[in-house]
Design a protein around this motif. Sequence first.
Motif, short mmCIF file in Angstrom:
data_model
loop_
_atom_site.label_atom_id
_atom_site.label_comp_id
_atom_site.label_asym_id
_atom_site.label_seq_id
_atom_site.Cartn_x
_atom_site.Cartn_y
_atom_site.Cartn_z
N ARG A 2 0.73 -1.26 0.15
CA ARG A 2 -0.01 0.02 0.03
C ARG A 2 0.88 1.29 0.27
N ARG A 3 1.96 1.24 0.85
CA ARG A 3 2.80 2.42 0.89
C ARG A 3 3.45 2.48 -0.54
N THR A 6 1.22 4.41 -2.52
CA THR A 6 1.10 5.83 -1.82
C THR A 6 2.06 6.67 -2.29
N ALA A 66 -11.26 7.79 -4.62
CA ALA A 66 -11.76 8.09 -3.21
C ALA A 66 -12.49 9.00 -2.99
N LEU A 80 -9.76 4.19 6.68
CA LEU A 80 -10.73 3.62 5.70
C LEU A 80 -12.20 3.47 6.41
N PRO A 86 -13.25 4.28 -0.78
CA PRO A 86 -12.95 4.12 -2.27
C PRO A 86 -14.14 3.52 -2.78
N LEU A 137 -6.17 -0.95 -7.57
CA LEU A 137 -6.13 0.23 -6.35
C LEU A 137 -6.94 -0.44 -4.88
N ASN A 138 -8.00 -1.41 -5.36
CA ASN A 138 -8.78 -2.11 -4.26
C ASN A 138 -7.76 -2.98 -3.57
N THR A 141 -5.29 -0.74 -1.38
CA THR A 141 -5.64 0.21 -0.33
C THR A 141 -6.78 -0.56 0.69
N ASN A 324 5.59 -2.40 3.31
CA ASN A 324 5.02 -1.32 4.06
C ASN A 324 5.89 -0.30 4.62
#
Length: 485
Positions: A2-3, A6, A66, A80, A86, A137-138, A141, A324
Amino acid sequence: MRRLFTVFLLFIPTSIALAQTFGGYSTSPDAGIYGILTNPATAASTHFKWDVNIAGASAALGNTYAGFAKSALRTDSLKLGTDYFPDTTSNLYQFAWAQADILMPSVMYSIDETQSLAFTWRVRGAANWGPFSPRLLNFATVHFPNSQYIGQTLDMGHVAGTFNTWNEFGFTYARVLMESTFSRIKGGVTLKYLSGIASGYAIVSNTTLRLNSPTSMTIDGGHLVYGYTENLARESHPDEHYYNLGRYPGVGADIGFTWEWRPDSEGGDGADYGGNDYFNDDADAYRLRIGVSVTDIGGINYNNDLYNTSLNLDKPDIDPRLLNKSRGESYKHWSNRVKQYFTNDPVQRSSYYMQLPTALHLSADYQFGGGWALSGNAVFGLNTNAKTDFRNNMITIAQLTPRYEHGWWSAFLPMSVNRYQGVDVGMGLRLGPVILGSGSIFSDLASSHIKRADFFLAVRLPLGNSKQGKTREEKRAIRQVECAF
């Protein structure tokens, strides 16, 4: 992981305008120096001898994936399902964008009733991100690593994120090119010296992911390339390295034309400035004005020296949790740690040319009389399909703005739709020298989750010299005589 994704969001400065700078106001005949920003031809034959800008700012950002709760503005960390939501059901590719435009002290001067000069100093920023597939993306995130995707292959395709901030010094000349009894054609050009402040990019290409288990992921092929200007790498006193006007030079240009239909000498005076008490009294006495312009032609040369990385992402087995960022870990340490898991490519990019957000503008403004008017404009981003990744894109948008103008005040209601199917309704006011508003305030207030936001604010001093020049009737009589011969 995820990072890792990001990092693209980090290339979008948090202090930054959507696709239409000072949207809804720049098409008004009262816009003066602000009209130059989208069409330099509007500087010719203006209503004022001088137009001095004190300061102005237009800023916005948005995304398609989002939505954010209004309460998220008051929190330091986003959660979230509480602060952001999202769009996990979307099948469309997702994007994010941001732009900023600060008009510093600038001035426009009417040489006479047909030609004008202007100097504008702008500090600008632009960022773009995408396209991302919604499945990717799902996966990245929503409860990463999302066990729903175990055994599935996700294609990242080609994803790019860029940002660019720069000073822009523009020199504008505009004049009336042709005039008859009932029409007028104007043209103008702005030549710009560009001085880069800071820039960066991140590009992922030809990469596929496969989640084998919550602790094992396969990355097939692909590359990650990212870099940034050297002043961003300075940890001590970095601010002093942002204002070297010759460090990252570039050149740019805007060019534009307008055609006005002027069927009667009293028609169109939408602003109602009070008869013949101002310089060039019939400057805005058109019924219909149509404009076309191309803005932001050009770019800036950047040298990123050692501050760039090219990684081969091929990895048959890696624990996704390693990607991460740990709590309390600095971004510099996290970046250096993640790089160790992949293979450095020997080829490094030492410089790059960042294209400006080149755009085509089409506009029309119809004045009904009595202060009422309706304008429409469309902005088409011309870099969207460019072959290079080193570019900023103007978001394609269509806008319709009814307005009422009277003397020292005016009100306008911009309504727009952008290429990503976002619909916005806003409001703006001009109160003497102050202009303020937002192109999305009503739609944001009506929405439970916000995906886009913008604002604009300006202070300017339009100055007219009383009782100068010929009256409308005198100039109309001259044109009729000229046409007769």
